[in-house]
Design a protein around this motif. Structure first.
Motif, PDB file in Angstrom:
ATOM      1  N   SER A  54       0.834  -1.209   0.000  1.00 50.06           N
ATOM      2  CA  SER A  54       0.000   0.000   0.000  1.00 50.06           C
ATOM      3  C   SER A  54       0.866   1.256   0.000  1.00 50.06           C
ATOM      4  O   SER A  54       0.534   2.240  -0.661  1.00 50.06           O
ATOM      5  CB  SER A  54      -0.972  -0.005   1.184  1.00 50.06           C
ATOM      6  OG  SER A  54      -0.314   0.223   2.411  1.00 50.06           O
ATOM      7  N   ILE A  55       1.990   1.213   0.700  1.00 49.56           N
ATOM      8  CA  ILE A  55       2.908   2.359   0.701  1.00 49.56           C
ATOM      9  C   ILE A  55       3.492   2.579  -0.697  1.00 49.56           C
ATOM     10  O   ILE A  55       3.545   3.713  -1.185  1.00 49.56           O
ATOM     11  CB  ILE A  55       4.036   2.160   1.738  1.00 49.56           C
ATOM     12  CG1 ILE A  55       3.460   2.170   3.154  1.00 49.56           C
ATOM     13  CG2 ILE A  55       5.106   3.235   1.588  1.00 49.56           C
ATOM     14  CD1 ILE A  55       4.431   1.665   4.213  1.00 49.56           C
ATOM     15  N   LEU A  56       3.908   1.487  -1.340  1.00 45.33           N
ATOM     16  CA  LEU A  56       4.454   1.607  -2.697  1.00 45.33           C
ATOM     17  C   LEU A  56       3.436   2.239  -3.642  1.00 45.33           C
ATOM     18  O   LEU A  56       3.779   3.103  -4.447  1.00 45.33           O
ATOM     19  CB  LEU A  56       4.884   0.233  -3.231  1.00 45.33           C
ATOM     20  CG  LEU A  56       6.077  -0.424  -2.543  1.00 45.33           C
ATOM     21  CD1 LEU A  56       6.317  -1.815  -3.119  1.00 45.33           C
ATOM     22  CD2 LEU A  56       7.323   0.435  -2.677  1.00 45.33           C
ATOM     23  N   LEU A  85       9.981  -5.376  12.943  1.00 40.12           N
ATOM     24  CA  LEU A  85       8.642  -5.003  12.493  1.00 40.12           C
ATOM     25  C   LEU A  85       7.557  -5.650  13.343  1.00 40.12           C
ATOM     26  O   LEU A  85       6.518  -5.049  13.614  1.00 40.12           O
ATOM     27  CB  LEU A  85       8.474  -5.391  11.020  1.00 40.12           C
ATOM     28  CG  LEU A  85       7.258  -4.887  10.274  1.00 40.12           C
ATOM     29  CD1 LEU A  85       7.144  -3.371  10.343  1.00 40.12           C
ATOM     30  CD2 LEU A  85       7.318  -5.325   8.820  1.00 40.12           C
ATOM     31  N   ASP A  86       7.803  -6.877  13.800  1.00 38.62           N
ATOM     32  CA  ASP A  86       6.817  -7.587  14.623  1.00 38.62           C
ATOM     33  C   ASP A  86       6.602  -6.918  15.980  1.00 38.62           C
ATOM     34  O   ASP A  86       5.566  -7.109  16.611  1.00 38.62           O
ATOM     35  CB  ASP A  86       7.251  -9.043  14.845  1.00 38.62           C
ATOM     36  CG  ASP A  86       7.156  -9.867  13.579  1.00 38.62           C
ATOM     37  OD1 ASP A  86       6.167  -9.693  12.837  1.00 38.62           O
ATOM     38  OD2 ASP A  86       8.067 -10.676  13.323  1.00 38.62           O
ATOM     39  N   ARG A 107       3.617   1.113   9.534  1.00 37.22           N
ATOM     40  CA  ARG A 107       3.679   1.919   8.306  1.00 37.22           C
ATOM     41  C   ARG A 107       4.897   2.850   8.342  1.00 37.22           C
ATOM     42  O   ARG A 107       5.620   2.969   7.356  1.00 37.22           O
ATOM     43  CB  ARG A 107       2.378   2.702   8.154  1.00 37.22           C
ATOM     44  CG  ARG A 107       2.235   3.415   6.842  1.00 37.22           C
ATOM     45  CD  ARG A 107       0.827   3.989   6.663  1.00 37.22           C
ATOM     46  NE  ARG A 107       0.722   4.709   5.437  1.00 37.22           N
ATOM     47  CZ  ARG A 107       0.560   4.164   4.231  1.00 37.22           C
ATOM     48  NH1 ARG A 107       0.472   2.864   4.127  1.00 37.22           N
ATOM     49  NH2 ARG A 107       0.488   4.899   3.154  1.00 37.22           N
ATOM     50  N   GLU A 108       5.141   3.505   9.475  1.00 39.97           N
ATOM     51  CA  GLU A 108       6.295   4.396   9.613  1.00 39.97           C
ATOM     52  C   GLU A 108       7.606   3.638   9.401  1.00 39.97           C
ATOM     53  O   GLU A 108       8.504   4.116   8.710  1.00 39.97           O
ATOM     54  CB  GLU A 108       6.292   5.051  10.995  1.00 39.97           C
ATOM     55  CG  GLU A 108       5.201   6.075  11.202  1.00 39.97           C
ATOM     56  CD  GLU A 108       5.101   6.547  12.640  1.00 39.97           C
ATOM     57  OE1 GLU A 108       6.038   6.296  13.442  1.00 39.97           O
ATOM     58  OE2 GLU A 108       4.073   7.170  12.976  1.00 39.97           O
ATOM     59  N   VAL A 109       7.700   2.455  10.012  1.00 40.95           N
ATOM     60  CA  VAL A 109       8.897   1.621   9.869  1.00 40.95           C
ATOM     61  C   VAL A 109       9.079   1.214   8.414  1.00 40.95           C
ATOM     62  O   VAL A 109      10.186   1.274   7.870  1.00 40.95           O
ATOM     63  CB  VAL A 109       8.813   0.380  10.788  1.00 40.95           C
ATOM     64  CG1 VAL A 109       9.878  -0.644  10.442  1.00 40.95           C
ATOM     65  CG2 VAL A 109       8.914   0.793  12.248  1.00 40.95           C
ATOM     66  N   LEU A 110       7.999   0.820   7.757  1.00 38.74           N
ATOM     67  CA  LEU A 110       8.084   0.367   6.361  1.00 38.74           C
ATOM     68  C   LEU A 110       8.412   1.515   5.413  1.00 38.74           C
ATOM     69  O   LEU A 110       9.121   1.308   4.420  1.00 38.74           O
ATOM     70  CB  LEU A 110       6.796  -0.346   5.956  1.00 38.74           C
ATOM     71  CG  LEU A 110       6.656  -1.755   6.545  1.00 38.74           C
ATOM     72  CD1 LEU A 110       5.245  -2.286   6.374  1.00 38.74           C
ATOM     73  CD2 LEU A 110       7.671  -2.707   5.919  1.00 38.74           C
ATOM     74  N   ILE A 111       7.953   2.716   5.704  1.00 40.75           N
ATOM     75  CA  ILE A 111       8.323   3.878   4.884  1.00 40.75           C
ATOM     76  C   ILE A 111       9.835   4.114   4.984  1.00 40.75           C
ATOM     77  O   ILE A 111      10.513   4.314   3.972  1.00 40.75           O
ATOM     78  CB  ILE A 111       7.524   5.138   5.297  1.00 40.75           C
ATOM     79  CG1 ILE A 111       6.059   4.990   4.853  1.00 40.75           C
ATOM     80  CG2 ILE A 111       8.147   6.407   4.722  1.00 40.75           C
ATOM     81  CD1 ILE A 111       5.121   6.051   5.401  1.00 40.75           C
ATOM     82  N   CYS A 169      15.920   1.068   1.118  1.00 42.13           N
ATOM     83  CA  CYS A 169      16.048   0.171  -0.037  1.00 42.13           C
ATOM     84  C   CYS A 169      16.317   0.969  -1.308  1.00 42.13           C
ATOM     85  O   CYS A 169      17.149   0.568  -2.129  1.00 42.13           O
ATOM     86  CB  CYS A 169      14.769  -0.670  -0.218  1.00 42.13           C
ATOM     87  SG  CYS A 169      14.601  -2.004   0.965  1.00 42.13           S
ATOM     88  N   GLN A 170      15.634   2.101  -1.451  1.00 42.69           N
ATOM     89  CA  GLN A 170      15.839   2.938  -2.632  1.00 42.69           C
ATOM     90  C   GLN A 170      17.227   3.563  -2.627  1.00 42.69           C
ATOM     91  O   GLN A 170      17.917   3.549  -3.655  1.00 42.69           O
ATOM     92  CB  GLN A 170      14.764   4.030  -2.697  1.00 42.69           C
ATOM     93  CG  GLN A 170      13.402   3.485  -3.033  1.00 42.69           C
ATOM     94  CD  GLN A 170      12.290   4.512  -2.870  1.00 42.69           C
ATOM     95  OE1 GLN A 170      12.331   5.375  -1.997  1.00 42.69           O
ATOM     96  NE2 GLN A 170      11.272   4.392  -3.708  1.00 42.69           N
ATOM     97  N   SER A 171      17.656   4.092  -1.504  1.00 40.07           N
ATOM     98  CA  SER A 171      18.960   4.764  -1.461  1.00 40.07           C
ATOM     99  C   SER A 171      20.111   3.772  -1.615  1.00 40.07           C
ATOM    100  O   SER A 171      21.143   4.107  -2.196  1.00 40.07           O
ATOM    101  CB  SER A 171      19.116   5.575  -0.172  1.00 40.07           C
ATOM    102  OG  SER A 171      19.200   4.727   0.950  1.00 40.07           O
ATOM    103  N   ARG A 172      19.938   2.562  -1.124  1.00 39.47           N
ATOM    104  CA  ARG A 172      20.991   1.534  -1.250  1.00 39.47           C
ATOM    105  C   ARG A 172      20.853   0.705  -2.521  1.00 39.47           C
ATOM    106  O   ARG A 172      21.676  -0.160  -2.775  1.00 39.47           O
ATOM    107  CB  ARG A 172      20.943   0.596  -0.046  1.00 39.47           C
ATOM    108  CG  ARG A 172      21.298   1.244   1.253  1.00 39.47           C
ATOM    109  CD  ARG A 172      21.271   0.235   2.363  1.00 39.47           C
ATOM    110  NE  ARG A 172      21.478   0.853   3.648  1.00 39.47           N
ATOM    111  CZ  ARG A 172      21.411   0.213   4.796  1.00 39.47           C
ATOM    112  NH1 ARG A 172      21.146  -1.079   4.816  1.00 39.47           N
ATOM    113  NH2 ARG A 172      21.607   0.844   5.923  1.00 39.47           N
TER     114      ARG A 172
END
Length: 193
Positions: A19-21, A155-156, A165-169, A175-178
């Motif tokens: 959903s974030i993506l 995450l659990d 959601r904050e953690v996943l953002i 992931c994008q920067s690396r």
């Protein structure tokens, strides 16, 4: 990809992740949690959800995200939907990337369909051999382990969906920067036309 895609994922974390993506890319989607389907009095809630997604009422929705509450149900539902051969939507199955899940998937397909339908595209991605080209994607180990490894957060242990959601953002940003290979591949598969 087709105009409509049903994404089957193992759990709530995956649902929030996708959903974030979609939110970040301005893509309309509908999210259905497993408990919404199991706690209803409808006779065929899963079929009804897909039919609503395909109907005029779901016209502006491109993706239907479904939490299947575990890999076994996720694999079973993928196999059933694949067997139905409804060409109005494409299926995207997302599983934890352990050898057991790949074996379970292959066994389920073989038992139900009596043939091998999967074509390996990479270490993480498969596509069906038919013209629909449904996708199967394996997140290495699991999303939870990737978050722990890349973001250093359990995450659990997060108490609410908003915290998750904050953690996943933050995880997605890392992931994008690396330029994490599996993440880049997942995004390319999801957002390819």
């Amino acid at each position: 990809m087709r105009d409509k895609t049903v994404i089957l994922c193992e759990g709530v974390h995956d649902l929030i992740f996708f959903s974030i993506l979609f939110d970040q890319n301005g893509i309309n989607y509908k999210m259905i949690r497993n408990h919404e389907l199991t706690e209803t009095r409808e006779r065929t809630p899963e079929t009804n959800a897909i039919m609503h997604f395909l109907s005029r009422k779901g016209k502006g929705i491109r993706f239907l995200l479904k939490d299947e509450d575990g890999c076994t149900k996720c694999i079973d539902n993928f196999t059933i939907l694949y067997e139905d051969k409804d060409d109005r939507y494409q299926i995207f199955l997302c599983l934890d990337g352990d050898q057991n899940n790949l074996s379970r998937l292959r066994r389920s397909i073989q038992e139900r369909l009596r043939k091998d339908i999967l074509l390996r595209l990479s270490d993480h991605a498969f596509q069906t051999k038919d013209p629909m080209k449904h996708h199967v994607f394996f997140i290495p180990d699991s999303l939870e382990r990737q978050v722990q490894s890349i973001a250093g957060i359990n995450l659990d242990a997060q108490s609410s969906d908003e915290k998750k959601r904050e953690v996943l953002i933050a995880f997605i940003e890392r992931c994008q920067s690396r330029e994490i290979q599996w993440f880049t591949e997942l995004r390319a598969t999801l957002f390819s036309e």
